[in-house]
Design a protein around this motif. Structure first.
Motif, PDB file in Angstrom:
ATOM      1  N   THR A  97    -119.450 -47.359  47.652  1.00 56.89           N
ATOM      2  CA  THR A  97    -119.139 -48.217  48.796  1.00 56.89           C
ATOM      3  C   THR A  97    -119.368 -47.467  50.097  1.00 56.89           C
ATOM      4  OG1 THR A  97    -117.539 -49.430  47.470  1.00 56.89           O
ATOM      5  CG2 THR A  97    -117.359 -49.645  49.870  1.00 56.89           C
ATOM      6  N   TRP A  98    -118.875 -46.251  50.181  1.00 55.66           N
ATOM      7  CA  TRP A  98    -119.076 -45.432  51.383  1.00 55.66           C
ATOM      8  C   TRP A  98    -120.557 -45.221  51.644  1.00 55.66           C
ATOM      9  CZ3 TRP A  98    -119.186 -39.527  51.480  1.00 55.66           C
ATOM     10  CH2 TRP A  98    -119.283 -39.059  52.794  1.00 55.66           C
ATOM     11  N   LEU A  99    -121.318 -44.928  50.589  1.00 55.90           N
ATOM     12  CA  LEU A  99    -122.757 -44.684  50.745  1.00 55.90           C
ATOM     13  C   LEU A  99    -123.480 -45.925  51.264  1.00 55.90           C
ATOM     14  CD1 LEU A  99    -123.296 -42.529  47.563  1.00 55.90           C
ATOM     15  CD2 LEU A  99    -123.679 -41.784  49.921  1.00 55.90           C
ATOM     16  N   ARG A 100    -123.066 -47.107  50.846  1.00 56.95           N
ATOM     17  CA  ARG A 100    -123.696 -48.343  51.326  1.00 56.95           C
ATOM     18  C   ARG A 100    -123.232 -48.704  52.735  1.00 56.95           C
ATOM     19  NH1 ARG A 100    -123.052 -49.833  45.885  1.00 56.95           N
ATOM     20  NH2 ARG A 100    -121.112 -50.908  46.324  1.00 56.95           N
ATOM     21  N   ARG A 101    -121.979 -48.420  53.056  1.00 59.10           N
ATOM     22  CA  ARG A 101    -121.392 -48.827  54.337  1.00 59.10           C
ATOM     23  C   ARG A 101    -121.767 -47.903  55.486  1.00 59.10           C
ATOM     24  NH1 ARG A 101    -117.134 -46.579  56.110  1.00 59.10           N
ATOM     25  NH2 ARG A 101    -116.284 -45.996  54.093  1.00 59.10           N
ATOM     26  N   ASP A 102    -121.800 -46.600  55.226  1.00 57.83           N
ATOM     27  CA  ASP A 102    -121.970 -45.615  56.296  1.00 57.83           C
ATOM     28  C   ASP A 102    -123.369 -45.012  56.240  1.00 57.83           C
ATOM     29  OD1 ASP A 102    -121.910 -43.435  58.024  1.00 57.83           O
ATOM     30  OD2 ASP A 102    -120.017 -42.642  57.243  1.00 57.83           O
ATOM     31  N   PRO A 103    -124.210 -45.258  57.258  1.00 57.34           N
ATOM     32  CA  PRO A 103    -125.567 -44.719  57.233  1.00 57.34           C
ATOM     33  C   PRO A 103    -125.632 -43.191  57.202  1.00 57.34           C
ATOM     34  CG  PRO A 103    -125.254 -46.170  59.147  1.00 57.34           C
ATOM     35  CD  PRO A 103    -123.946 -46.072  58.434  1.00 57.34           C
ATOM     36  N   GLY A 104    -124.585 -42.514  57.633  1.00 57.46           N
ATOM     37  CA  GLY A 104    -124.576 -41.049  57.618  1.00 57.46           C
ATOM     38  C   GLY A 104    -124.025 -40.440  56.342  1.00 57.46           C
ATOM     39  N   ALA A 105    -123.486 -41.278  55.466  1.00 55.97           N
ATOM     40  CA  ALA A 105    -122.841 -40.761  54.255  1.00 55.97           C
ATOM     41  C   ALA A 105    -123.824 -40.051  53.330  1.00 55.97           C
ATOM     42  CB  ALA A 105    -122.131 -41.893  53.511  1.00 55.97           C
ATOM     43  N   GLY A 106    -125.010 -40.591  53.183  1.00 56.81           N
ATOM     44  CA  GLY A 106    -125.995 -39.973  52.298  1.00 56.81           C
ATOM     45  C   GLY A 106    -126.351 -38.565  52.733  1.00 56.81           C
ATOM     46  N   TYR A 107    -126.555 -38.390  54.031  1.00 60.96           N
ATOM     47  CA  TYR A 107    -126.858 -37.063  54.556  1.00 60.96           C
ATOM     48  C   TYR A 107    -125.698 -36.102  54.288  1.00 60.96           C
ATOM     49  CZ  TYR A 107    -127.635 -33.215  57.745  1.00 60.96           C
ATOM     50  OH  TYR A 107    -127.783 -31.953  58.260  1.00 60.96           O
ATOM     51  N   LEU A 108    -124.483 -36.557  54.522  1.00 61.91           N
ATOM     52  CA  LEU A 108    -123.319 -35.694  54.284  1.00 61.91           C
ATOM     53  C   LEU A 108    -123.193 -35.326  52.808  1.00 61.91           C
ATOM     54  CD1 LEU A 108    -120.734 -37.423  56.638  1.00 61.91           C
ATOM     55  CD2 LEU A 108    -121.901 -35.231  57.005  1.00 61.91           C
ATOM     56  N   MET A 109    -123.405 -36.292  51.920  1.00 65.52           N
ATOM     57  CA  MET A 109    -123.341 -36.002  50.479  1.00 65.52           C
ATOM     58  C   MET A 109    -124.458 -35.043  50.083  1.00 65.52           C
ATOM     59  SD  MET A 109    -120.704 -37.512  49.197  1.00 65.52           S
ATOM     60  CE  MET A 109    -120.935 -37.784  47.449  1.00 65.52           C
ATOM     61  N   ASP A 110    -125.646 -35.238  50.640  1.00 64.91           N
ATOM     62  CA  ASP A 110    -126.785 -34.356  50.362  1.00 64.91           C
ATOM     63  C   ASP A 110    -126.462 -32.917  50.777  1.00 64.91           C
ATOM     64  OD1 ASP A 110    -129.815 -33.885  49.939  1.00 64.91           O
ATOM     65  OD2 ASP A 110    -129.521 -33.276  52.021  1.00 64.91           O
ATOM     66  N   GLN A 111    -125.969 -32.759  51.980  1.00 63.32           N
ATOM     67  CA  GLN A 111    -125.664 -31.413  52.473  1.00 63.32           C
ATOM     68  C   GLN A 111    -124.515 -30.784  51.690  1.00 63.32           C
ATOM     69  OE1 GLN A 111    -127.598 -29.654  54.959  1.00 63.32           O
ATOM     70  NE2 GLN A 111    -128.847 -31.301  54.126  1.00 63.32           N
ATOM     71  N   ALA A 112    -123.515 -31.572  51.319  1.00 62.87           N
ATOM     72  CA  ALA A 112    -122.410 -31.039  50.514  1.00 62.87           C
ATOM     73  C   ALA A 112    -122.919 -30.585  49.149  1.00 62.87           C
ATOM     74  CB  ALA A 112    -121.318 -32.095  50.358  1.00 62.87           C
ATOM     75  N   TRP A 113    -123.819 -31.353  48.549  1.00 60.69           N
ATOM     76  CA  TRP A 113    -124.428 -30.964  47.272  1.00 60.69           C
ATOM     77  C   TRP A 113    -125.122 -29.609  47.423  1.00 60.69           C
ATOM     78  CZ3 TRP A 113    -124.948 -32.418  42.182  1.00 60.69           C
ATOM     79  CH2 TRP A 113    -126.040 -31.898  41.488  1.00 60.69           C
ATOM     80  N   HIS A 114    -125.971 -29.503  48.443  1.00 56.19           N
ATOM     81  CA  HIS A 114    -126.710 -28.257  48.652  1.00 56.19           C
ATOM     82  C   HIS A 114    -125.765 -27.080  48.883  1.00 56.19           C
ATOM     83  CE1 HIS A 114    -130.348 -30.488  48.617  1.00 56.19           C
ATOM     84  NE2 HIS A 114    -130.341 -30.887  49.872  1.00 56.19           N
ATOM     85  N   ARG A 115    -124.782 -27.267  49.726  1.00 59.92           N
ATOM     86  CA  ARG A 115    -123.880 -26.150  50.053  1.00 59.92           C
ATOM     87  C   ARG A 115    -123.011 -25.758  48.868  1.00 59.92           C
ATOM     88  NH1 ARG A 115    -123.446 -28.073  55.998  1.00 59.92           N
ATOM     89  NH2 ARG A 115    -125.122 -26.805  56.818  1.00 59.92           N
ATOM     90  N   GLY A 116    -122.623 -26.714  48.057  1.00 62.70           N
ATOM     91  CA  GLY A 116    -121.873 -26.375  46.845  1.00 62.70           C
ATOM     92  C   GLY A 116    -122.689 -25.487  45.921  1.00 62.70           C
ATOM     93  N   TRP A 117    -123.954 -25.841  45.740  1.00 62.21           N
ATOM     94  CA  TRP A 117    -124.824 -25.041  44.876  1.00 62.21           C
ATOM     95  C   TRP A 117    -125.197 -23.710  45.520  1.00 62.21           C
ATOM     96  CZ3 TRP A 117    -125.004 -25.364  39.950  1.00 62.21           C
ATOM     97  CH2 TRP A 117    -124.727 -26.582  39.327  1.00 62.21           C
ATOM     98  N   ILE A 118    -125.245 -23.664  46.847  1.00 63.33           N
ATOM     99  CA  ILE A 118    -125.482 -22.387  47.535  1.00 63.33           C
ATOM    100  C   ILE A 118    -124.329 -21.426  47.240  1.00 63.33           C
ATOM    101  CG2 ILE A 118    -125.544 -21.295  49.820  1.00 63.33           C
ATOM    102  CD1 ILE A 118    -127.222 -23.789  50.704  1.00 63.33           C
TER     103      ILE A 118
END
Length: 149
Positions: free
Chosen positions: A116-137
């Motif tokens: 729901t957040w990903l569909r509602r908030d246009p910036g959510a995808g970018y934030l999830m993407d960056q969190a994914w990358h930083r977690g793996w970093i």
């Protein structure tokens, strides 16, 4: 030098290099094509991840030399591989974070209650993407900064 200090220094170098590589080194044609299906998307994503990994490797080498970390470069290479593989996995999905039928890492985000957040908030995808990358970093830094054999 302790493993904790090496790991923290590796994390700082890898994180700074991530930001530079994802926002300054990556060119627009890679950013727009990397999520496309087929060979075009795979090539664009591979080119981005190659420059991303080279940027991280340079930052790690500079930190190693300037800070006297004495990294084990077998472990450092494995850490870079973790960062590269997980970066490629996320970036191949392209801009599909808020899709009704998400794929790749976006599917995982949707399955864990973020659809729901990903569909509602246009910036959510970018934030999830960056969190994914930083977690793996962080995982890559633990691998790279680990004790010398």
């Amino acid at each position: 030098m302790t493993t904790a200090i090496r790991t923290l220094a590796a994390w700082a170098a890898l994180t700074a290099a991530h930001d530079v590589a994802d926002h300054w080194v990556q060119i627009d044609t890679q950013a727009t094509a990397k999520g496309r299906p087929g060979l075009e998307g795979a090539r664009a994503c591979a080119a981005h991840v190659a420059t991303y990994t080279a940027t991280q490797a340079l930052a790690l080498a500079a930190a190693d030399r300037l800070l006297g970390l004495r990294l084990d470069w077998g472990r450092a290479a494995l850490g870079l591989a973790v960062s590269a593989a997980t970066h490629y996995a996320a970036d191949r999905q392209g801009g599909h974070w808020g899709d009704e039928e998400p794929r790749g890492v976006a599917r995982l985000a949707a399955a864990t209650g973020h659809a729901t957040w990903l569909r509602r908030d246009p910036g959510a995808g970018y934030l999830m993407d960056q969190a994914w990358h930083r977690g793996w970093i962080a995982v890559a830094a633990v691998v790279a900064g680990g004790g010398r054999p």
